[in-house]
Write an enzyme that holds these catalytic residues in place. Structure first.
Site, PDB file in Angstrom:
ATOM      1  N   ARG A  30      75.381  -5.754  11.807  1.00  0.00           N
ATOM      2  CA  ARG A  30      76.059  -6.897  12.407  1.00  0.00           C
ATOM      3  C   ARG A  30      75.195  -8.160  12.434  1.00  0.00           C
ATOM      4  O   ARG A  30      75.699  -9.254  12.679  1.00  0.00           O
ATOM      5  CB  ARG A  30      76.475  -6.547  13.853  1.00  0.00           C
ATOM      6  CG  ARG A  30      77.757  -5.790  13.987  1.00  0.00           C
ATOM      7  CD  ARG A  30      78.963  -6.650  14.339  1.00  0.00           C
ATOM      8  NE  ARG A  30      78.803  -7.442  15.550  1.00  0.00           N
ATOM      9  CZ  ARG A  30      78.610  -8.740  15.573  1.00  0.00           C
ATOM     10  NH1 ARG A  30      78.512  -9.417  14.466  1.00  0.00           N
ATOM     11  NH2 ARG A  30      78.495  -9.382  16.706  1.00  0.00           N
ATOM     12  N   ARG A  71      76.228  -1.565  19.955  1.00  0.00           N
ATOM     13  CA  ARG A  71      74.882  -2.149  19.881  1.00  0.00           C
ATOM     14  C   ARG A  71      73.766  -1.216  20.312  1.00  0.00           C
ATOM     15  O   ARG A  71      72.598  -1.529  20.123  1.00  0.00           O
ATOM     16  CB  ARG A  71      74.829  -3.419  20.739  1.00  0.00           C
ATOM     17  CG  ARG A  71      75.522  -4.607  20.111  1.00  0.00           C
ATOM     18  CD  ARG A  71      75.494  -5.806  21.033  1.00  0.00           C
ATOM     19  NE  ARG A  71      76.263  -5.553  22.252  1.00  0.00           N
ATOM     20  CZ  ARG A  71      76.344  -6.409  23.278  1.00  0.00           C
ATOM     21  NH1 ARG A  71      75.688  -7.554  23.229  1.00  0.00           N
ATOM     22  NH2 ARG A  71      77.071  -6.114  24.330  1.00  0.00           N
ATOM     23  N   ASP A 115      88.610  -5.150  17.812  1.00  0.00           N
ATOM     24  CA  ASP A 115      88.543  -5.742  19.143  1.00  0.00           C
ATOM     25  C   ASP A 115      89.956  -5.942  19.672  1.00  0.00           C
ATOM     26  O   ASP A 115      90.873  -6.191  18.886  1.00  0.00           O
ATOM     27  CB  ASP A 115      87.814  -7.089  19.099  1.00  0.00           C
ATOM     28  CG  ASP A 115      87.412  -7.555  20.490  1.00  0.00           C
ATOM     29  OD1 ASP A 115      88.202  -8.295  21.111  1.00  0.00           O
ATOM     30  OD2 ASP A 115      86.343  -7.151  20.980  1.00  0.00           O
ATOM     31  N   TYR A 134      93.093 -12.317  29.621  1.00  0.00           N
ATOM     32  CA  TYR A 134      92.105 -13.000  28.769  1.00  0.00           C
ATOM     33  C   TYR A 134      92.642 -14.346  28.285  1.00  0.00           C
ATOM     34  O   TYR A 134      91.931 -15.338  28.237  1.00  0.00           O
ATOM     35  CB  TYR A 134      91.770 -12.150  27.537  1.00  0.00           C
ATOM     36  CG  TYR A 134      90.624 -11.191  27.730  1.00  0.00           C
ATOM     37  CD1 TYR A 134      89.323 -11.664  27.938  1.00  0.00           C
ATOM     38  CD2 TYR A 134      90.826  -9.809  27.678  1.00  0.00           C
ATOM     39  CE1 TYR A 134      88.259 -10.786  28.091  1.00  0.00           C
ATOM     40  CE2 TYR A 134      89.765  -8.925  27.832  1.00  0.00           C
ATOM     41  CZ  TYR A 134      88.489  -9.416  28.047  1.00  0.00           C
ATOM     42  OH  TYR A 134      87.434  -8.551  28.206  1.00  0.00           O
ATOM     43  N   ARG A 167      83.357   2.792  22.826  1.00  0.00           N
ATOM     44  CA  ARG A 167      82.280   1.962  22.268  1.00  0.00           C
ATOM     45  C   ARG A 167      81.200   2.802  21.582  1.00  0.00           C
ATOM     46  O   ARG A 167      80.010   2.471  21.650  1.00  0.00           O
ATOM     47  CB  ARG A 167      81.608   1.098  23.361  1.00  0.00           C
ATOM     48  CG  ARG A 167      82.518   0.048  23.943  1.00  0.00           C
ATOM     49  CD  ARG A 167      81.728  -1.142  24.490  1.00  0.00           C
ATOM     50  NE  ARG A 167      82.603  -1.887  25.377  1.00  0.00           N
ATOM     51  CZ  ARG A 167      82.333  -2.144  26.660  1.00  0.00           C
ATOM     52  NH1 ARG A 167      81.204  -1.744  27.196  1.00  0.00           N
ATOM     53  NH2 ARG A 167      83.187  -2.806  27.387  1.00  0.00           N
TER      54      ARG A 167
END
Length: 367
Positions: A50, A41, A86, A164, A37
């Site tokens: 973004r 963010r 992703d 998921y 990552r």
């Protein structure tokens, strides 16, 4: 290195191959480092890029993915880039709808509930048609990197994606997905096989597009016990490594190093070390010496500083890195965190981590 230099797409010559050499078990002057990552963010420029975009729309824009992949490299002397994407693009390719819900994360509008729901999935996936945008992002980014560092491609592993698809999002127990393993073992294997086949094609496509290494994320390994891991995760992890390598050979593509990262699966480290991957990634819950003892001398290890260590003062980060390097040794080793960076982390502390790895490993190698 030659296979990378004369690539059919005329990619720039690689200037820093430290990460690739460490992955292959060759000697390196310093220990290479990158962060899971690392495009994220915690960087203000990431949030800016973004800001107005839907998450999956960003994933589908090669230009934005390229920009987000390059951002951390403008700040830090990282030894590898990982394409911004992703793991849930694979369930999307199978025909499932996934949306990013603010404050909740990725959410499937119609998760798999019954075995019959498997019929709704595409049984044959043309990865170029469904995931070509990822391939375009990889090719664009590989050119834009100008050979500075290698580019890593990745995918989620079958069990993690299956969990998921059944849970419909994140879960603390994975009870719905695990109940399938106990109640519907045959259907579970059918789904896992379908996923493994798509993932294989997807990873091969990433190499054809310019990825120089591949990482498989079995992020939900910790929800399985040793027996279930042995039945429902490991066989597919093994198959993917084998199938990807034989297809790369068939298609005369470079044989790139592969990394398996199975979070919280120390019960399976011995098996993972023999699963056909050059690199075994580790989370922060295992001691370096113990991991080395279990995996043996033939694989490179990657990891495993606790991401929360980056909240510590910079000097403390340096001490922790030094201790980690002493535990793993500086060779056959790629420094990383034991999981991804968190959004509220201070970029300067990430820089301190990267610099400490380079400085301490050079020092250890000299003496």
């Amino acid at each position: 290195l030659c296979s990378f230099v004369h690539s059919p797409k005329g990619f720039p010559k690689l200037k820093n191959d430290t990460f690739l050499r460490a992955a292959r078990g060759e000697e390196t002057e310093h220990t290479p480092v990158w962060c899971m990552r690392q495009a994220g963010r915690y960087l203000p420029e990431f949030r800016e890029t973004r800001a107005a975009q839907d998450f999956f729309a960003t994933c589908r824009s090669p230009k934005l993915c390229c920009e987000l992949t390059l951002q951390p490299l403008r700040r830090f002397p990282l030894d590898a880039a990982i394409i911004f994407s992703d793991i849930l693009v694979v369930p999307q390719a199978l025909g499932m709808e996934v949306v990013m819900v603010p404050g909740k994360g990725p959410t499937f509008t119609e998760p798999l509930k019954e075995v019959e729901d498997l019929l709704k999935l595409r049984q044959k996936v043309d990865v170029t048609a469904e995931l070509g945008y990822v391939f375009q992002a990889i090719t664009l980014t590989r050119h834009s990197l100008e050979g500075r560092v290698p580019l890593i491609g990745f995918s989620g592993a079958p069990w993690t994606l299956m969990s998921y698809m059944i849970e419909g999002g994140g879960s603390t127990t994975m009870a719905k997905a695990k109940s399938w393993l106990y109640r519907h073992p045959e259907a579970s294997h059918r789904l896992l096989r379908l996923l493994a086949d798509v993932i294989t094609d997807y990873l091969v496509g990433q190499v054809a597009a310019g990825a120089q290494a591949l990482q498989l994320f079995e992020s939900h390994a910790g929800h399985l016990g040793p027996e279930q891991f042995q039945d429902f995760a490991l066989p597919y992890i093994r198959d993917i490594a084998q199938a990807v390598k034989s297809k790369l050979k068939e298609e005369a593509l470079p044989l790139v190093p592969m990394i398996i990262f199975a979070k919280d699966a120390h019960y399976a480290l011995r098996d993972l070390a023999r699963a056909g991957y050059e690199v075994v990634g580790l989370d922060w819950t295992i001691r370096p010496q113990e991991a080395r003892a279990q995996t043996g001398k033939d694989v490179t290890l990657q990891g495993n500083l606790d991401p929360c260590a980056l909240y510590a003062p910079k000097e403390k980060i340096g001490e922790l890195v030094k201790k980690m390097l002493e535990g793993f040794g500086t060779q056959r080793y790629i420094a990383n965190l034991g999981h991804g960076l968190y959004p509220d982390m201070n970029p300067e502390h990430v820089g301190a981590f990267v610099e400490a790895v380079h400085a301490h490993s050079r020092h250890i190698n000299k003496h």
